[in-house]
Design a protein around this motif. Structure first.
Motif, mmCIF file in Angstrom:
data_model
loop_
_atom_site.group_PDB
_atom_site.id
_atom_site.type_symbol
_atom_site.label_atom_id
_atom_site.label_comp_id
_atom_site.label_asym_id
_atom_site.label_seq_id
_atom_site.Cartn_x
_atom_site.Cartn_y
_atom_site.Cartn_z
ATOM 1 N N TRP A 167 -3.312 4.414 -2.141
ATOM 2 C CA TRP A 167 -3.162 5.470 -2.988
ATOM 3 C C TRP A 167 -1.760 5.701 -3.245
ATOM 4 N N LYS A 168 -0.994 5.496 -2.288
ATOM 5 C CA LYS A 168 0.506 5.474 -2.528
ATOM 6 C C LYS A 168 1.154 4.613 -3.564
ATOM 7 N N PHE A 169 0.717 3.562 -3.501
ATOM 8 C CA PHE A 169 0.976 2.556 -4.723
ATOM 9 C C PHE A 169 0.614 2.836 -5.908
ATOM 10 N N GLU A 224 -6.189 2.068 2.542
ATOM 11 C CA GLU A 224 -6.349 3.014 1.520
ATOM 12 C C GLU A 224 -5.425 3.948 1.519
ATOM 13 N N ARG A 225 -4.774 4.357 2.374
ATOM 14 C CA ARG A 225 -3.561 4.904 2.207
ATOM 15 C C ARG A 225 -2.315 4.282 1.472
ATOM 16 N N ALA A 226 -2.261 3.015 1.794
ATOM 17 C CA ALA A 226 -1.091 2.233 1.049
ATOM 18 C C ALA A 226 -1.704 2.206 -0.187
ATOM 19 N N LEU A 275 -2.285 -4.540 -1.285
ATOM 20 C CA LEU A 275 -1.213 -4.199 -2.198
ATOM 21 C C LEU A 275 -0.709 -5.345 -3.064
ATOM 22 N N GLU A 303 0.053 6.036 -7.119
ATOM 23 C CA GLU A 303 0.718 7.364 -7.536
ATOM 24 C C GLU A 303 1.878 6.755 -7.861
ATOM 25 N N GLU A 304 2.721 5.727 -6.937
ATOM 26 C CA GLU A 304 4.225 5.576 -7.401
ATOM 27 C C GLU A 304 3.962 4.798 -8.811
ATOM 28 N N ASN A 305 3.046 3.978 -9.190
ATOM 29 C CA ASN A 305 3.030 2.882 -10.127
ATOM 30 C C ASN A 305 2.041 3.375 -11.308
#
Length: 305
Positions: A175-177, A171-173, A108, A179-181
């Motif tokens: 993809w989430k970050f 990896e999940r973190a 992150l 997508e959001e950014n």
């Protein structure tokens, strides 16, 4: 050379995959910013400085995965960022501190730095097949695992598969970050890596291979892939900008006539990867051990392959 005039960043530049990645990037004409934990450690820098093109186009910089903002100035001006830095431990009594926190927070932190600059076109993250296969889904010789699979964090924790848990959560973190950014992200999920080492010290996966070569019992090893193929795939994942999502990289199943499952090679083949034969990779691995005097036998004359 396709990378001429372009600047990219490689985190954890002295590692097993990263060292090969830096080597191949320099050979393709890229200027590389490589981050290290300690610029005063010769085991981290000397083999990198010896690479062709390093004098002109390799810049080694110190950065800390756990320090927020540590990568801000590093990624500024880079078109691509290859995030390979993550702890690799298959046994730990402090999984949160030694594996999970550095993997998740480090990923992150790198992505957060990338989101602050306009130069970065794509980020390629080195995950692992461990973030794909550890779940309760039914497996068998006819089951094909691809990039749509995810390991189950609850299953990983219950079975104390801490490395798999760290890679899955990271990896999940990511993809989430992303997508959001609005970050263009590709995730690579290589299998168990073999192949020669550029770095002078024995990394964890090569140490396990060394134990295997000595005839020691180790946990079952699945889905071998050569480190050179993995490094080349990272570069292709950056250069082929039409590619999306993640890619599972694996040449072979476990050395057995009764594989537990198969791994899809479609995404890897779309990168132009012609996987190295397992026998060649294993031979080159052992030759690397010999060159670096990591002994299989007490007497070096007893080496066989």
């Amino acid at each position: 050379m396709s990378g001429e005039g372009k600047v990219v960043c490689v985190t954890g530049a002295s590692g097993y995959v990263a060292s090969w990645l830096v080597k191949l990037l320099l050979e393709r004409g890229y200027t590389v910013k490589g981050t290290l934990r300690n610029l005063n450690d010769p085991n981290q820098i000397l083999h990198l400085k010896a690479l062709n093109g390093a004098d002109e186009r390799l810049h080694l910089l110190q950065a800390d995965l756990l320090e927020d903002g540590s990568f801000d100035s590093v990624v500024d001006g880079c078109e691509g960022v290859f995030h390979t830095a993550s702890p690799v431990l298959f046994s730990t009594t402090h999984p949160q501190a030694e594996l999970i926190q550095p993997a998740v927070q480090g990923t992150l932190n790198v992505l957060r730095s990338c989101s602050k600059v306009t130069s970065v076109r794509r980020v390629v993250v080195t995950a692992s097949i461990a973030s794909v296969t550890f779940n309760k889904k039914t497996k068998g010789p006819d089951v094909v695992i691809d990039e749509t699979w995810f390991s189950d964090p609850v299953f990983c924790e219950e079975s104390q598969q801490w490395y798999a848990l760290s890679k899955t959560l990271a990896e999940r973190a990511a993809w989430k970050f992303a997508e959001e950014n609005g970050i263009d992200l590709v995730v690579m999920n290589p299998g168990f890596m073999s192949g020669p080492m550029l770095q002078p010290t024995l990394n964890v996966t090569s140490a396990i291979f060394l134990d295997l070569a000595k005839g020691k019992e180790v946990f079952p090893l699945y889905h071998f892939v050569d480190v050179r193929d993995v490094s080349y795939a990272h570069i292709m994942a950056f250069e082929i900008l039409r590619l999306a999502a993640d890619t599972v990289l694996s040449k072979d199943n476990k050395c057995t006539e009764d594989p537990t499952h198969e791994v899809s090679k479609k995404k890897a083949e779309s990168l132009g990867i012609n996987f190295m034969a397992m026998e060649v990779s294993f031979k080159d691995t052992v030759e690397s051990f010999k060159e670096k005097t990591f002994s299989l036998y007490k007497n070096q004359s007893e080496w066989q392959m």
